[in-house]
Design a protein around this motif. Structure first.
Motif, PDB file in Angstrom:
ATOM      1  N   ALA A 124      38.406  11.369 -56.782  1.00  0.00           N
ATOM      2  CA  ALA A 124      39.308  10.486 -56.032  1.00  0.00           C
ATOM      3  C   ALA A 124      38.493   9.752 -54.971  1.00  0.00           C
ATOM      4  CB  ALA A 124      40.425  11.297 -55.393  1.00  0.00           C
ATOM      5  N   SER A 125      38.342   8.437 -55.144  1.00  0.00           N
ATOM      6  CA  SER A 125      37.519   7.642 -54.227  1.00  0.00           C
ATOM      7  C   SER A 125      38.422   6.798 -53.321  1.00  0.00           C
ATOM      8  CB  SER A 125      36.581   6.749 -55.041  1.00  0.00           C
ATOM      9  OG  SER A 125      35.706   6.039 -54.202  1.00  0.00           O
ATOM     10  N   LEU A 126      37.807   6.032 -52.440  1.00  0.00           N
ATOM     11  CA  LEU A 126      38.595   5.226 -51.501  1.00  0.00           C
ATOM     12  C   LEU A 126      39.257   4.053 -52.232  1.00  0.00           C
ATOM     13  CD1 LEU A 126      36.125   5.132 -48.486  1.00  0.00           C
ATOM     14  CD2 LEU A 126      38.219   6.493 -48.709  1.00  0.00           C
ATOM     15  N   ARG A 127      40.495   3.785 -51.860  1.00  0.00           N
ATOM     16  CA  ARG A 127      41.247   2.687 -52.475  1.00  0.00           C
ATOM     17  C   ARG A 127      40.463   1.372 -52.336  1.00  0.00           C
ATOM     18  NH1 ARG A 127      45.915   3.490 -54.352  1.00  0.00           N
ATOM     19  NH2 ARG A 127      46.201   5.466 -53.302  1.00  0.00           N
ATOM     20  N   PRO A 128      40.480   0.528 -53.381  1.00  0.00           N
ATOM     21  CA  PRO A 128      39.705  -0.713 -53.312  1.00  0.00           C
ATOM     22  C   PRO A 128      40.133  -1.589 -52.142  1.00  0.00           C
ATOM     23  CG  PRO A 128      40.580  -0.374 -55.531  1.00  0.00           C
ATOM     24  CD  PRO A 128      41.167   0.698 -54.665  1.00  0.00           C
ATOM     25  N   GLY A 129      39.182  -2.258 -51.555  1.00  0.00           N
ATOM     26  CA  GLY A 129      39.476  -3.211 -50.480  1.00  0.00           C
ATOM     27  C   GLY A 129      39.604  -4.602 -51.072  1.00  0.00           C
ATOM     28  N   PRO A 130      39.692  -5.609 -50.198  1.00  0.00           N
ATOM     29  CA  PRO A 130      39.726  -6.985 -50.691  1.00  0.00           C
ATOM     30  C   PRO A 130      38.362  -7.356 -51.287  1.00  0.00           C
ATOM     31  CG  PRO A 130      39.699  -6.914 -48.285  1.00  0.00           C
ATOM     32  CD  PRO A 130      39.749  -5.503 -48.754  1.00  0.00           C
ATOM     33  N   GLY A 148      29.028   7.182 -45.099  1.00  0.00           N
ATOM     34  CA  GLY A 148      29.434   6.423 -43.912  1.00  0.00           C
ATOM     35  C   GLY A 148      29.685   4.946 -44.164  1.00  0.00           C
ATOM     36  N   GLN A 149      29.461   4.454 -45.381  1.00  0.00           N
ATOM     37  CA  GLN A 149      29.663   3.015 -45.655  1.00  0.00           C
ATOM     38  C   GLN A 149      30.978   2.814 -46.417  1.00  0.00           C
ATOM     39  OE1 GLN A 149      26.039   1.738 -47.609  1.00  0.00           O
ATOM     40  NE2 GLN A 149      24.805   2.251 -45.837  1.00  0.00           N
ATOM     41  N   THR A 150      32.071   3.155 -45.730  1.00  0.00           N
ATOM     42  CA  THR A 150      33.365   3.127 -46.427  1.00  0.00           C
ATOM     43  C   THR A 150      33.728   1.705 -46.871  1.00  0.00           C
ATOM     44  OG1 THR A 150      34.450   2.997 -44.301  1.00  0.00           O
ATOM     45  CG2 THR A 150      34.270   5.179 -45.281  1.00  0.00           C
ATOM     46  N   ASP A 151      33.299   0.687 -46.100  1.00  0.00           N
ATOM     47  CA  ASP A 151      33.602  -0.688 -46.515  1.00  0.00           C
ATOM     48  C   ASP A 151      32.936  -1.017 -47.854  1.00  0.00           C
ATOM     49  OD1 ASP A 151      31.031  -0.622 -45.415  1.00  0.00           O
ATOM     50  OD2 ASP A 151      31.217  -2.517 -44.336  1.00  0.00           O
ATOM     51  N   PHE A 152      31.715  -0.529 -48.026  1.00  0.00           N
ATOM     52  CA  PHE A 152      30.987  -0.807 -49.269  1.00  0.00           C
ATOM     53  C   PHE A 152      31.598  -0.038 -50.455  1.00  0.00           C
ATOM     54  CE2 PHE A 152      26.608  -0.724 -51.546  1.00  0.00           C
ATOM     55  CZ  PHE A 152      26.898  -1.922 -52.199  1.00  0.00           C
ATOM     56  N   VAL A 153      32.044   1.213 -50.189  1.00  0.00           N
ATOM     57  CA  VAL A 153      32.702   1.986 -51.255  1.00  0.00           C
ATOM     58  C   VAL A 153      33.955   1.234 -51.730  1.00  0.00           C
ATOM     59  CG1 VAL A 153      33.868   4.149 -51.858  1.00  0.00           C
ATOM     60  CG2 VAL A 153      31.832   4.203 -50.410  1.00  0.00           C
ATOM     61  N   ARG A 154      34.762   0.749 -50.766  1.00  0.00           N
ATOM     62  CA  ARG A 154      36.003   0.029 -51.139  1.00  0.00           C
ATOM     63  C   ARG A 154      35.684  -1.270 -51.875  1.00  0.00           C
ATOM     64  NH1 ARG A 154      40.289   2.589 -48.681  1.00  0.00           N
ATOM     65  NH2 ARG A 154      39.840   3.671 -46.737  1.00  0.00           N
ATOM     66  N   PHE A 155      34.631  -1.945 -51.458  1.00  0.00           N
ATOM     67  CA  PHE A 155      34.218  -3.201 -52.095  1.00  0.00           C
ATOM     68  C   PHE A 155      33.765  -2.937 -53.547  1.00  0.00           C
ATOM     69  CE2 PHE A 155      30.913  -6.349 -53.078  1.00  0.00           C
ATOM     70  CZ  PHE A 155      31.517  -7.545 -52.710  1.00  0.00           C
ATOM     71  N   VAL A 156      32.919  -1.921 -53.710  1.00  0.00           N
ATOM     72  CA  VAL A 156      32.424  -1.569 -55.061  1.00  0.00           C
ATOM     73  C   VAL A 156      33.609  -1.162 -55.944  1.00  0.00           C
ATOM     74  CG1 VAL A 156      31.082   0.191 -56.309  1.00  0.00           C
ATOM     75  CG2 VAL A 156      30.076  -1.000 -54.351  1.00  0.00           C
ATOM     76  N   ASN A 157      34.554  -0.413 -55.372  1.00  0.00           N
ATOM     77  CA  ASN A 157      35.724  -0.018 -56.161  1.00  0.00           C
ATOM     78  C   ASN A 157      36.556  -1.225 -56.580  1.00  0.00           C
ATOM     79  OD1 ASN A 157      35.087   2.643 -56.252  1.00  0.00           O
ATOM     80  ND2 ASN A 157      36.426   3.268 -54.578  1.00  0.00           N
ATOM     81  N   ALA A 158      36.586  -2.250 -55.728  1.00  0.00           N
ATOM     82  CA  ALA A 158      37.313  -3.475 -56.100  1.00  0.00           C
ATOM     83  C   ALA A 158      36.600  -4.180 -57.262  1.00  0.00           C
ATOM     84  CB  ALA A 158      37.427  -4.405 -54.890  1.00  0.00           C
ATOM     85  N   VAL A 159      35.263  -4.168 -57.248  1.00  0.00           N
ATOM     86  CA  VAL A 159      34.509  -4.796 -58.354  1.00  0.00           C
ATOM     87  C   VAL A 159      34.760  -4.009 -59.648  1.00  0.00           C
ATOM     88  CG1 VAL A 159      32.222  -5.431 -59.215  1.00  0.00           C
ATOM     89  CG2 VAL A 159      32.739  -5.653 -56.768  1.00  0.00           C
ATOM     90  N   ILE A 160      34.736  -2.679 -59.561  1.00  0.00           N
ATOM     91  CA  ILE A 160      34.974  -1.854 -60.762  1.00  0.00           C
ATOM     92  C   ILE A 160      36.405  -2.089 -61.273  1.00  0.00           C
ATOM     93  CG2 ILE A 160      35.080   0.503 -61.687  1.00  0.00           C
ATOM     94  CD1 ILE A 160      32.968   1.311 -59.613  1.00  0.00           C
ATOM     95  N   GLU A 161      37.354  -2.149 -60.336  1.00  0.00           N
ATOM     96  CA  GLU A 161      38.757  -2.372 -60.725  1.00  0.00           C
ATOM     97  C   GLU A 161      38.889  -3.705 -61.482  1.00  0.00           C
ATOM     98  OE1 GLU A 161      41.136   0.193 -59.747  1.00  0.00           O
ATOM     99  OE2 GLU A 161      42.013  -0.876 -61.441  1.00  0.00           O
ATOM    100  N   ARG A 162      38.205  -4.726 -60.980  1.00  0.00           N
ATOM    101  CA  ARG A 162      38.249  -6.029 -61.651  1.00  0.00           C
ATOM    102  C   ARG A 162      37.640  -5.935 -63.055  1.00  0.00           C
ATOM    103  NH1 ARG A 162      35.478 -10.800 -58.409  1.00  0.00           N
ATOM    104  NH2 ARG A 162      33.593  -9.778 -59.168  1.00  0.00           N
ATOM    105  N   VAL A 171      40.498   5.842 -65.950  1.00  0.00           N
ATOM    106  CA  VAL A 171      41.536   5.492 -64.970  1.00  0.00           C
ATOM    107  C   VAL A 171      41.042   5.933 -63.589  1.00  0.00           C
ATOM    108  CG1 VAL A 171      43.922   5.938 -64.250  1.00  0.00           C
ATOM    109  CG2 VAL A 171      43.333   5.804 -66.688  1.00  0.00           C
ATOM    110  N   ALA A 172      41.146   5.035 -62.620  1.00  0.00           N
ATOM    111  CA  ALA A 172      40.658   5.372 -61.280  1.00  0.00           C
ATOM    112  C   ALA A 172      41.667   6.232 -60.539  1.00  0.00           C
ATOM    113  CB  ALA A 172      40.410   4.090 -60.494  1.00  0.00           C
ATOM    114  N   ARG A 173      41.147   7.196 -59.794  1.00  0.00           N
ATOM    115  CA  ARG A 173      42.003   7.954 -58.880  1.00  0.00           C
ATOM    116  C   ARG A 173      41.544   7.619 -57.471  1.00  0.00           C
ATOM    117  NH1 ARG A 173      41.179  13.016 -61.830  1.00  0.00           N
ATOM    118  NH2 ARG A 173      42.269  12.737 -63.801  1.00  0.00           N
ATOM    119  N   TYR A 174      42.528   7.449 -56.582  1.00  0.00           N
ATOM    120  CA  TYR A 174      42.190   7.043 -55.206  1.00  0.00           C
ATOM    121  C   TYR A 174      42.802   7.978 -54.181  1.00  0.00           C
ATOM    122  CZ  TYR A 174      40.824   2.652 -57.429  1.00  0.00           C
ATOM    123  OH  TYR A 174      40.229   1.722 -58.236  1.00  0.00           O
ATOM    124  N   ARG A 175      42.133   8.047 -53.058  1.00  0.00           N
ATOM    125  CA  ARG A 175      42.734   8.621 -51.852  1.00  0.00           C
ATOM    126  C   ARG A 175      42.609   7.515 -50.809  1.00  0.00           C
ATOM    127  NH1 ARG A 175      38.019  10.202 -48.953  1.00  0.00           N
ATOM    128  NH2 ARG A 175      36.254  10.094 -50.377  1.00  0.00           N
TER     129      ARG A 175
END
Ligand code: GLU
Length: 325
Positions: A62-68, A279-293, A320-324
């Protein structure tokens, strides 16, 4: 001397050498014991390879929900992505020995594969082009140190997400689901990990595969090496009886040796994530948005079909992605 004469002359010397320069030593049929060198660093393990497993961390996938996903020229000021863009390159830790995931194409010299195309997508999202991608070749055991020492921005290298590793790095959502199996010589008759008690089984240092071999109830003898191709050489030289790791990696090794085959049911799930320094939560959310796309716009499936269909069969649905939060 024409070329046929050269070959004949060479063969003649070989024959003379083989017959001891003409003395009529009888040649005994059968095996000759020859000391075959092992790959550098190859070692049989007598102790378990890792510390005791980390405390249960819940669902490690379960990773961080995708950001914009802003355009490359509109990355938020001060964000990890903006810093990477300002540095002029995205440094990605990859493999060069895993056929079709991260491997060096012998014709072009380029490192290519499924993981490399994933890296290109992250580079595109930050720079608008793949040209800013810089690959850093890492062995299995170099992945976490490279992230912790800031030598790479991200690792995309058949890397399994688990609680132990989450203590040291963060992970994206799952971008590929592998499973650990066994590769043997086809003629060996070995049909899985249960048949490998007391036998040597190869895996790379720092891999989850090595730990899983050590924990197998049949009690194989784990043999650790640096690179997956070292395992293949050791199998071919009869220095190990089997290789056990992800079905992805094994299929790539088997494609390079038709006398080998993958056997047995998966002994463990190996969900792959892209690893990012803590500690780079913004980058995790960004990468998750790219994977989601990639999951939804067909890029994941196209990338699978390009690199993996011939090796592993028709494309499954993307994991299927799981998020927290
Ligand atoms: N997926 C396993 C791991 O992350 C084995 C693959 C590898 O070493 O690259 O340890």
């Amino acid at each position: 001397m024409n070329s046929r004469n050269v070959i004949a002359a060479v063969l003649g010397v070989v024959v003379l050498l083989a017959t001891g320069c003409g003395t009529e030593e009888p040649v005994t049929p059968g095996e000759v014991a020859v000391e075959v060198p092992r790959p550098a660093g190859a070692e049989e393990l007598t102790e378990p390879p890792t510390a005791p497993p980390a405390a249960d961390c819940g669902d490690p996938t379960a990773s961080l929900r995708p950001g914009p996903l802003p355009a490359p020229n509109a990355l938020p000021a001060g964000s990890t992505m903006a810093q990477i863009r300002a540095s002029g390159k995205l440094v990605v830790g990859v493999d060069q020995n895993t056929y079709q995931f991260g491997f060096r194409n012998p014709f072009t010299g380029d490192v290519e594969g499924f993981d490399i195309d994933m890296a290109k997508q992250i580079a595109r999202a930050i720079f608008g082009t793949e040209n800013a991608l810089q690959l850093r070749i890492l062995t299995s055991s170099q992945r976490i140190p490279a992230l912790r020492e800031g030598e790479v921005d991200i690792v995309i290298r058949t890397m399994t997400i688990n609680c132990e590793r989450l203590q040291e790095v963060d992970f994206s959502s799952v971008y590929y689901l592998a499973g650990q199996r066994v590769l043997v010589k086809e003629a060996s008759g070995i049909d899985g990990i249960d048949a490998l008690g007391g036998k040597r089984v190869c895996a790379t240092d720092g891999s989850t595969s090595l730990a899983n071999i050590a924990e197998a109830p049949s009690k194989p003898i784990p043999v650790k090496v640096s690179d997956w191709t070292d395992c293949l050489v050791m199998l071919q030289q009869n220095q190990v009886d089997a290789i056990s790791t992800d079905d992805t990696i094994l299929a790539g090794l088997s494609a390079q040796d038709p006398f080998t085959k993958v056997v047995g049911e998966p002994i463990d799930d190996e969900p792959y994530g892209m690893a990012i320094p803590k500690g780079q939560t913004d980058f995790v959310r960004f990468v998750n948005a790219v994977i989601e796309r990639m999951r939804t716009d067909g890029t994941w499936r196209d990338t699978y079909n390009y690199w993996l269909r011939d090796l592993l069969g028709p494309a499954p649905a993307p994991p299927v992605a799981r998020y927290r939060d």
